[in-house]
Design a protein around this motif. Structure first.
Motif, PDB file in Angstrom:
ATOM      1  N   TYR A  65       0.811  -1.227   0.000  1.00  0.00           N
ATOM      2  CA  TYR A  65       0.000   0.000   0.000  1.00  0.00           C
ATOM      3  C   TYR A  65       0.839   1.269   0.000  1.00  0.00           C
ATOM      4  O   TYR A  65       0.486   2.270  -0.629  1.00  0.00           O
ATOM      5  N   ALA A  66       1.982   1.243   0.694  1.00  0.00           N
ATOM      6  CA  ALA A  66       2.789   2.465   0.832  1.00  0.00           C
ATOM      7  C   ALA A  66       3.439   2.887  -0.480  1.00  0.00           C
ATOM      8  O   ALA A  66       3.908   4.027  -0.599  1.00  0.00           O
ATOM      9  N   TYR A  67       3.453   1.999  -1.465  1.00  0.00           N
ATOM     10  CA  TYR A  67       4.106   2.281  -2.748  1.00  0.00           C
ATOM     11  C   TYR A  67       3.102   2.627  -3.844  1.00  0.00           C
ATOM     12  O   TYR A  67       3.504   2.820  -4.992  1.00  0.00           O
ATOM     13  N   GLY A 101      -0.260   4.897  -5.442  1.00  0.00           N
ATOM     14  CA  GLY A 101      -0.948   6.169  -5.403  1.00  0.00           C
ATOM     15  C   GLY A 101      -2.400   6.010  -4.999  1.00  0.00           C
ATOM     16  O   GLY A 101      -2.948   4.901  -4.948  1.00  0.00           O
ATOM     17  N   HIS A 102      -3.036   7.144  -4.727  1.00  0.00           N
ATOM     18  CA  HIS A 102      -4.431   7.137  -4.262  1.00  0.00           C
ATOM     19  C   HIS A 102      -5.348   6.448  -5.282  1.00  0.00           C
ATOM     20  O   HIS A 102      -6.177   5.607  -4.910  1.00  0.00           O
ATOM     21  N   ALA A 103      -5.202   6.789  -6.549  1.00  0.00           N
ATOM     22  CA  ALA A 103      -6.070   6.194  -7.571  1.00  0.00           C
ATOM     23  C   ALA A 103      -5.831   4.691  -7.692  1.00  0.00           C
ATOM     24  O   ALA A 103      -6.778   3.918  -7.888  1.00  0.00           O
ATOM     25  N   GLU A 104      -4.576   4.259  -7.566  1.00  0.00           N
ATOM     26  CA  GLU A 104      -4.264   2.831  -7.639  1.00  0.00           C
ATOM     27  C   GLU A 104      -4.898   2.094  -6.462  1.00  0.00           C
ATOM     28  O   GLU A 104      -5.448   0.991  -6.631  1.00  0.00           O
ATOM     29  N   ARG A 105      -4.842   2.689  -5.301  1.00  0.00           N
ATOM     30  CA  ARG A 105      -5.422   2.045  -4.128  1.00  0.00           C
ATOM     31  C   ARG A 105      -6.943   1.949  -4.240  1.00  0.00           C
ATOM     32  O   ARG A 105      -7.546   0.934  -3.871  1.00  0.00           O
ATOM     33  N   ALA A 106      -7.558   3.000  -4.762  1.00  0.00           N
ATOM     34  CA  ALA A 106      -9.005   2.952  -4.960  1.00  0.00           C
ATOM     35  C   ALA A 106      -9.380   1.857  -5.953  1.00  0.00           C
ATOM     36  O   ALA A 106     -10.388   1.153  -5.780  1.00  0.00           O
ATOM     37  N   ARG A 107      -8.571   1.694  -6.981  1.00  0.00           N
ATOM     38  CA  ARG A 107      -8.843   0.672  -7.989  1.00  0.00           C
ATOM     39  C   ARG A 107      -8.715  -0.737  -7.395  1.00  0.00           C
ATOM     40  O   ARG A 107      -9.557  -1.608  -7.662  1.00  0.00           O
ATOM     41  N   ILE A 108      -7.672  -0.955  -6.593  1.00  0.00           N
ATOM     42  CA  ILE A 108      -7.483  -2.260  -5.952  1.00  0.00           C
ATOM     43  C   ILE A 108      -8.652  -2.585  -5.028  1.00  0.00           C
ATOM     44  O   ILE A 108      -9.175  -3.711  -5.010  1.00  0.00           O
ATOM     45  N   ALA A 109      -9.089  -1.600  -4.256  1.00  0.00           N
ATOM     46  CA  ALA A 109     -10.229  -1.827  -3.368  1.00  0.00           C
ATOM     47  C   ALA A 109     -11.461  -2.230  -4.161  1.00  0.00           C
ATOM     48  O   ALA A 109     -12.188  -3.164  -3.792  1.00  0.00           O
ATOM     49  N   ARG A 110     -11.685  -1.545  -5.257  1.00  0.00           N
ATOM     50  CA  ARG A 110     -12.865  -1.821  -6.081  1.00  0.00           C
ATOM     51  C   ARG A 110     -12.780  -3.224  -6.688  1.00  0.00           C
ATOM     52  O   ARG A 110     -13.759  -3.986  -6.675  1.00  0.00           O
ATOM     53  N   LEU A 111     -11.618  -3.570  -7.240  1.00  0.00           N
ATOM     54  CA  LEU A 111     -11.442  -4.891  -7.833  1.00  0.00           C
ATOM     55  C   LEU A 111     -11.636  -5.996  -6.798  1.00  0.00           C
ATOM     56  O   LEU A 111     -12.241  -7.036  -7.085  1.00  0.00           O
ATOM     57  N   VAL A 156     -10.018  -3.377   3.727  1.00  0.00           N
ATOM     58  CA  VAL A 156      -9.188  -2.510   2.882  1.00  0.00           C
ATOM     59  C   VAL A 156      -8.278  -1.657   3.755  1.00  0.00           C
ATOM     60  O   VAL A 156      -8.754  -0.959   4.665  1.00  0.00           O
ATOM     61  N   GLY A 157      -6.983  -1.685   3.466  1.00  0.00           N
ATOM     62  CA  GLY A 157      -6.025  -0.862   4.179  1.00  0.00           C
ATOM     63  C   GLY A 157      -6.170   0.608   3.802  1.00  0.00           C
ATOM     64  O   GLY A 157      -6.268   0.943   2.623  1.00  0.00           O
ATOM     65  N   ILE A 158      -6.158   1.497   4.810  1.00  0.00           N
ATOM     66  CA  ILE A 158      -6.328   2.929   4.563  1.00  0.00           C
ATOM     67  C   ILE A 158      -5.175   3.742   5.163  1.00  0.00           C
ATOM     68  O   ILE A 158      -5.285   4.955   5.319  1.00  0.00           O
ATOM     69  N   SER A 159      -4.070   3.103   5.479  1.00  0.00           N
ATOM     70  CA  SER A 159      -2.960   3.800   6.132  1.00  0.00           C
ATOM     71  C   SER A 159      -2.306   4.807   5.198  1.00  0.00           C
ATOM     72  O   SER A 159      -2.126   4.550   4.006  1.00  0.00           O
ATOM     73  N   ALA A 160      -1.930   5.970   5.747  1.00  0.00           N
ATOM     74  CA  ALA A 160      -1.236   7.022   5.008  1.00  0.00           C
ATOM     75  C   ALA A 160      -0.561   7.930   6.012  1.00  0.00           C
ATOM     76  O   ALA A 160      -0.828   7.871   7.224  1.00  0.00           O
ATOM     77  N   LEU A 161       0.311   8.804   5.517  1.00  0.00           N
ATOM     78  CA  LEU A 161       1.073   9.668   6.409  1.00  0.00           C
ATOM     79  C   LEU A 161       0.217  10.742   7.066  1.00  0.00           C
ATOM     80  O   LEU A 161       0.438  11.089   8.218  1.00  0.00           O
ATOM     81  N   ARG A 162      -0.730  11.303   6.327  1.00  0.00           N
ATOM     82  CA  ARG A 162      -1.549  12.398   6.838  1.00  0.00           C
ATOM     83  C   ARG A 162      -2.964  11.931   7.150  1.00  0.00           C
ATOM     84  O   ARG A 162      -3.546  11.132   6.396  1.00  0.00           O
ATOM     85  N   THR A 163      -3.512  12.448   8.239  1.00  0.00           N
ATOM     86  CA  THR A 163      -4.881  12.113   8.612  1.00  0.00           C
ATOM     87  C   THR A 163      -5.846  12.456   7.490  1.00  0.00           C
ATOM     88  O   THR A 163      -6.788  11.696   7.209  1.00  0.00           O
TER      89      THR A 163
END
Length: 297
Positions: free
Chosen positions: A47-49, A51-61, A73-80
């Motif tokens: 997940y840390a590698y 982008g936002h759009a890629e993560r949204a796509r993986i979640a959807r798939l 679905v993992g939602i971890s990121a640096l900023r709240t």
């Protein structure tokens, strides 16, 4: 829902883009095996590698391919701010739960970590699993902090790292944490080599890396432990010691499992996001031999 075997598949890449066909196939294998839930965009999902759009796509798939199997679905990121946006994405795709680690560049304080979970849980409509992974986040939860966070709304599970190898000490560790969290909050383990010990010690869930690639193997351990057959669960885990040894030798499970996926033809080579690399040379050959020895190939 956050009990039993939660299998975490890779997010395979193909020339630096998501290999969607390979990912969907991995998810479909987990559904066919009968896992209790599927976890995407954890550490195994890189997940840390992404982008936002890629993560949204993986979640959807994942949700589209999982059928009736719950998807975490993992939602971890640096900023709240970004965590909240990823949580909204996960909910919009139909995720059954979310997974959150206190990801950071600057070291976090207990107050900052509590504030993160407080900000997220008050806006969630699905359960949350607290991801305690000091090996990647470099943040160490105290049991007391776990207890405070577990009392927040929508917190449903805590994913802890390994425990002492000795069964009595492992049970004491789990019972110490259990005494501080609400009874409806499950406790699960993420260190695969410790899974049998922790399940036998009273944990309700295994958040499994090998489950994402070898679900039948992980299910056998999980079902034996949850049926009260501690000896069989431990025997099945001990049999995998050559694989656990490779995890230790290569700094964790990701490179080993990704290489195994390549060797088994479940992902193209290379399948990890650069600069990460799968095993090469003698290390790759050693893994191939272990897969053959353990009848995982």
């Amino acid at each position: 829902m956050l009990t039993g075997l939660s299998a975490f598949p890779l997010t395979p890449l193909n020339k630096d883009a998501i290999d969607e066909a390979a990912f969907v196939h991995l998810v479909e294998r987990l559904v066919a095996a009968g896992v209790d839930s599927i976890g995407v965009l954890g550490s195994t999902g890189s997940y840390a590698y992404l982008g936002h759009a890629e993560r949204a796509r993986i979640a959807r798939l994942a949700v589209q391919s999982a059928g009736n199997v719950p998807v975490i679905v993992g939602i971890s990121a640096l900023r709240t701010r970004d965590v909240l946006a990823l949580a909204e994405d996960a909910e919009a795709t139909g995720a059954s739960a979310v997974l959150l680690a206190p990801m950071s560049y600057q070291p976090l304080t207990d107050a900052e970590v509590f504030g993160l979970y407080q900000a997220v849980t008050t806006r969630l409509s699905v359960p949350l699993c607290v991801y305690d992974n000091p090996g990647t986040t470099h943040f160490t939860f105290s049991d007391e902090l776990h207890g405070r966070i577990a009392a927040l709304p929508n917190v449903a599970s805590i994913k802890i790292p390994g425990v002492p190898a000795e069964p009595a000490a492992a049970r004491e560790r789990v019972e110490r944490l259990r005494a501080l969290v609400p009874p409806e909050v499950t406790i699960g383990v993420s260190g695969d080599a410790f899974a049998a010990t922790v399940l036998n010690a009273g944990c309700e869930a295994w958040y499994s890396v090998i489950g994402g690639l070898f679900p039948e193997t992980a299910l056998a351990i999980t079902r034996a432990a949850r049926a009260g057959d501690a000896e069989e669960a431990q025997r099945l885990s001990t049999r995998l010691e050559p694989l656990w040894a490779l995890f230790r030798r290569h700094g964790g499970s990701l490179r080993v499992v990704a290489t195994a996926a390549e060797l088994l033809g479940l992902a193209e080579s290379p399948c990890l996001p650069l600069p990460l690399k799968t095993l090469e040379g003698e290390s790759r050959q050693a893994l191939a031999a272990v897969l053959e020895e353990l009848e995982l190939a």
